[in-house]
Design an enzyme around this catalytic site. Structure first.
Site, PDB file in Angstrom:
ATOM      1  N   VAL A 384       0.689  -1.068  -0.077  1.00  0.00           N
ATOM      2  CA  VAL A 384      -0.045   0.064   0.014  1.00  0.00           C
ATOM      3  C   VAL A 384       0.825   1.273   0.063  1.00  0.00           C
ATOM      4  O   VAL A 384       0.524   2.039  -0.635  1.00  0.00           O
ATOM      5  CB  VAL A 384      -1.014  -0.062   1.248  1.00  0.00           C
ATOM      6  CG1 VAL A 384      -1.681   1.326   1.444  1.00  0.00           C
ATOM      7  CG2 VAL A 384      -1.877  -1.094   1.255  1.00  0.00           C
ATOM      8  N   ASP A 385       1.920   1.200   0.811  1.00  0.00           N
ATOM      9  CA  ASP A 385       2.656   2.519   0.884  1.00  0.00           C
ATOM     10  C   ASP A 385       3.432   2.860  -0.513  1.00  0.00           C
ATOM     11  O   ASP A 385       3.598   3.969  -0.901  1.00  0.00           O
ATOM     12  CB  ASP A 385       3.829   2.127   2.183  1.00  0.00           C
ATOM     13  CG  ASP A 385       4.262   3.443   2.765  1.00  0.00           C
ATOM     14  OD1 ASP A 385       3.505   4.460   2.509  1.00  0.00           O
ATOM     15  OD2 ASP A 385       5.177   3.180   3.470  1.00  0.00           O
TER      16      ASP A 385
END
Length: 676
Positions: A384-385
């Site tokens: 996600v990051d």
């Protein structure tokens, strides 16, 4: 008028100097771009990664085909005056790290009487010797007969056969723990002992003497001893050959390992998973000439860095992460969004989007692929990051095919939306991977068995939404439950597909804001899971709240900014030691670094954007620190590790952090100065 003229002239001089500093930094970064479009610099860790690669090649018999002799020079250069090797720069030395470095030097033929090993032995024995090391160090020693397998936890192979909806499966482990654990099911079952060339003994590193060592799991005297009792039961079953479904579990583990090897040979994009997989296949008598092994060993080689005298291994490589953050810094510092370097970088990122299903899909049944991973090749583990940062980098640049770019962004945001965890935040790799009890099992002594949602990753997602959408207050809207709408239509593609930010439901964003509010520390800061530490977390949350909730969360923003001001160093910079993970009283304390100073400035500028009140004295002192510490070639230098792998246990130094984060901070500062 004369006073005003002097003030104006002084301000213009400052901006001129700032322009010069920014231009130097931009020139340096542009000069380091790979012709294929990406940026990539060293990702440094402690020496255990390199030591374990020495062990791997000694076990496989492939040590003579690699320049391992150069590792001796590298390890000697990393030993500190006290005799130990460090977990991170300036930590005073760490026991397990030192034992593994000592092991590697002996495997490379360095005699016990060598002055470096004499100093290291003293350091090790003063701290309790081999018996006090971590489980993974003991496991590596057991492979060559320097520790007894009786002291290593058992992991029954039938774990592989549990259905995915069972309360305990491999998918309740974090992605990195899973990728390392499945091959260890094979290794721990087989308990091999290999004779290396040269064969070594480490008996001298047992304080109590090898003959008196107790090869058993330590007991805590509390309820967690139940796990030790369970391990005793597993070991008894092994001794009596009564392990159920043992053969089937081993075959399932082998199949899982083989299926997750990339075409390039990598497993999970991280050295521990790669080494463990290769060791497991060695247990199963694979031939070194087998294509699976050749690809795997070549993948390990690709993580190596070599000079005329030294050779060492990175724990991972970060081209996607580096590229996206460098692109953001160049745009934030004034480079034209359609600059050819940014177009090349943007196209390279588009080509790296992962459109295959990975392990994340086991617990996330609704999401469709669209994320990015950290590395060149890692199709099973997008995160996600990285994905949120890539989206912001792409959004900021202008490519020749904007509809294609917007379609990629929409896929990514849609995937992120489905990865929100139950508490309201986002984790790095998995959905609801938060069974904290897993960190209490004997095998989990690094306390990194899970991947729960965190403030820094959650903030990155909200910052992404803010960059994609408009600046209207989310928490203040009174629309019907449903989607986060935007009035800004300039990002729509030609086929009128929905604006990417509308793919995350408005209630989901409110839940995330509530989560961040709850995660704020009493001092006003936020914990940083993936960067050191509270400066990193606070900067990220302020950047998000300033875009998403400048009105409804103004109190949280003010408290966060106030905390950053309170921990500024006298030299104008900011710094925070990795020890703040061990001791929260060290929040925001440490020698100034370029990257952490940049984070603080970025956070304070964001807070000023939200409140209209800039902490200009603190900001300008920080800017002055960056200006005076820039080197003539446009770079900054720092010795400290400011990246986090596993809090308290594993840290990283991203060699580009000290370059692009200062540029981002200075670019945003210049924009504010020109505005006010």
């Amino acid at each position: 008028m004369q006073i005003q003229d002097k003030v104006t002239a002084s301000s213009e001089a400052v901006l001129a100097k700032l322009d010069e500093i920014i231009a130097r930094s931009q020139e340096y970064l542009l000069s380091t771009q790979n012709p294929n479009g990406y940026w990539w610099a060293e990702l440094e860790s402690n020496v255990t990664i390199t030591a374990e690669v020495v062990l791997l090649h000694k076990i496989w018999g492939t040590d003579t085909t690699r320049p391992l002799n150069k590792i001796e020079k590298y390890l000697r250069s990393q030993q500190r005056s006290h005799g130990g090797w460090e977990l991170f720069y300036g930590d005073g030395g760490e026991l397990s790290t030192t034992v593994e470095a000592y092991m590697a030097l002996k495997l490379l033929g360095v005699p016990e009487t060598d002055p470096a090993l004499v100093k290291a032995k003293k350091f090790i024995l003063e701290r309790g010797g081999i018996s006090k090391t971590r489980i993974f160090t003991k496991m590596h020693l057991a492979l060559i007969g320097c520790y007894d397998w009786r002291g290593i936890p058992s992991i029954p192979p039938w774990l592989m056969l549990l259905p995915n909806n069972f309360p305990i499966t491999i998918y309740e482990m974090s992605s990195w723990a899973r990728g390392s654990t499945v091959p260890l099911l094979i290794l721990f079952d087989q308990k091999p002992v290999y004779i290396t060339n040269p064969a070594i003994s480490l008996d001298e590193l047992y304080v109590e003497g090898r003959e008196n060592a107790r090869f058993e799991l330590p007991r805590s005297g509390d309820w967690t001893d139940l796990f030790v009792m369970l391990d005793d039961a597993f070991k008894l079953a092994e001794n009596l050959n009564l392990v159920p479904f043992r053969h089937e579990g081993l075959k399932a583990a082998e199949k899982w390992v083989l299926e997750r090897q990339e075409d390039t040979g990598d497993w999970g994009g991280i050295i521990p998973a790669m080494l463990n997989s290769l060791l497991a296949l060695r247990c199963l008598h694979y031939n070194p000439a087998d294509p699976v092994i050749e690809r795997g060993l070549k993948a390990v080689d690709n993580f190596a860095l070599e000079t005329e005298t030294d050779y060492w291994i990175q724990p991972c490589i970060s081209p996607v992460w580096d590229t996206a953050l460098v692109m953001r810094s160049l745009v934030d510092s004034g480079l034209s969004p359609d600059h050819p370097a940014l177009q090349r970088g943007g196209q390279w990122l588009l080509d790296k989007q992962i459109l295959d299903y990975g392990d994340w899909a086991v617990k996330n049944r609704q999401g469709k692929p669209g994320g990015w991973a950290f590395e060149f090749d890692n199709r099973f583990y997008p995160d996600v990051d990285d994905t949120a940062v890539v989206v912001m980098a792409l959004q900021a640049v202008q490519l020749s095919n904007e509809p294609l770019k917007q379609a990629a962004i929409a896929r990514a945001v849609n995937w992120i939306a489905t990865m929100q965890c139950t508490p309201g935040g986002w984790a790095a790799f998995d959905l609801n991977n938060d069974q904290d009890w897993l960190n209490l099992i004997p095998y989990g002594d690094l306390k990194a068995m899970i991947d729960p949602n965190t403030a820094d990753v959650t903030a990155r997602v909200l910052e992404m939404v803010g960059k994609l959408g408009d600046s209207q207050e989310l928490g203040a809207r009174s629309q019907e439950p449903g989607e986060f709408k935007t009035q800004n239509s300039k990002f729509k593609t030609q086929n009128s597909s929905p604006h990417p930010s509308s793919l995350i439901p408005h209630p989901s964003l409110d839940r995330a804001l509530t989560y961040l509010r709850q995660e704020q520390e009493p001092e006003g800061c936020w914990f940083g899971r993936w960067g050191v530490n509270y400066i990193y977390g606070t900067s990220g949350v302020l950047a998000a709240l300033s875009l998403i909730a400048p009105q409804t969360h103004q109190r949280e923003i003010e408290r966060g900014a106030g905390w950053l001001v309170s921990c500024q160093n006298p030299d104008g910079g900011w710094g925070e030691t990795c020890f703040s993970y061990n001791d929260p009283t060290l929040k925001g304390q440490g020698d100034s670094t370029a990257s952490q100073t940049a984070w603080a400035i970025i956070g304070l500028l964001a807070a000023g954007d939200a409140t209209g009140q800039y902490e200009m004295d603190a900001i300008e002192n920080g800017v002055s620190y960056l200006i005076k510490t820039q080197r003539p070639n446009g770079t900054w230098d720092e010795d400290y590790f400011t990246g986090t792998g596993f809090p308290c246990h594993f840290y990283l130094k991203y060699h580009l952090y000290q370059q692009h984060f200062p540029l981002t901070a200075l670019g945003r500062y210049r924009a504010v100065k020109q505005k006010i």
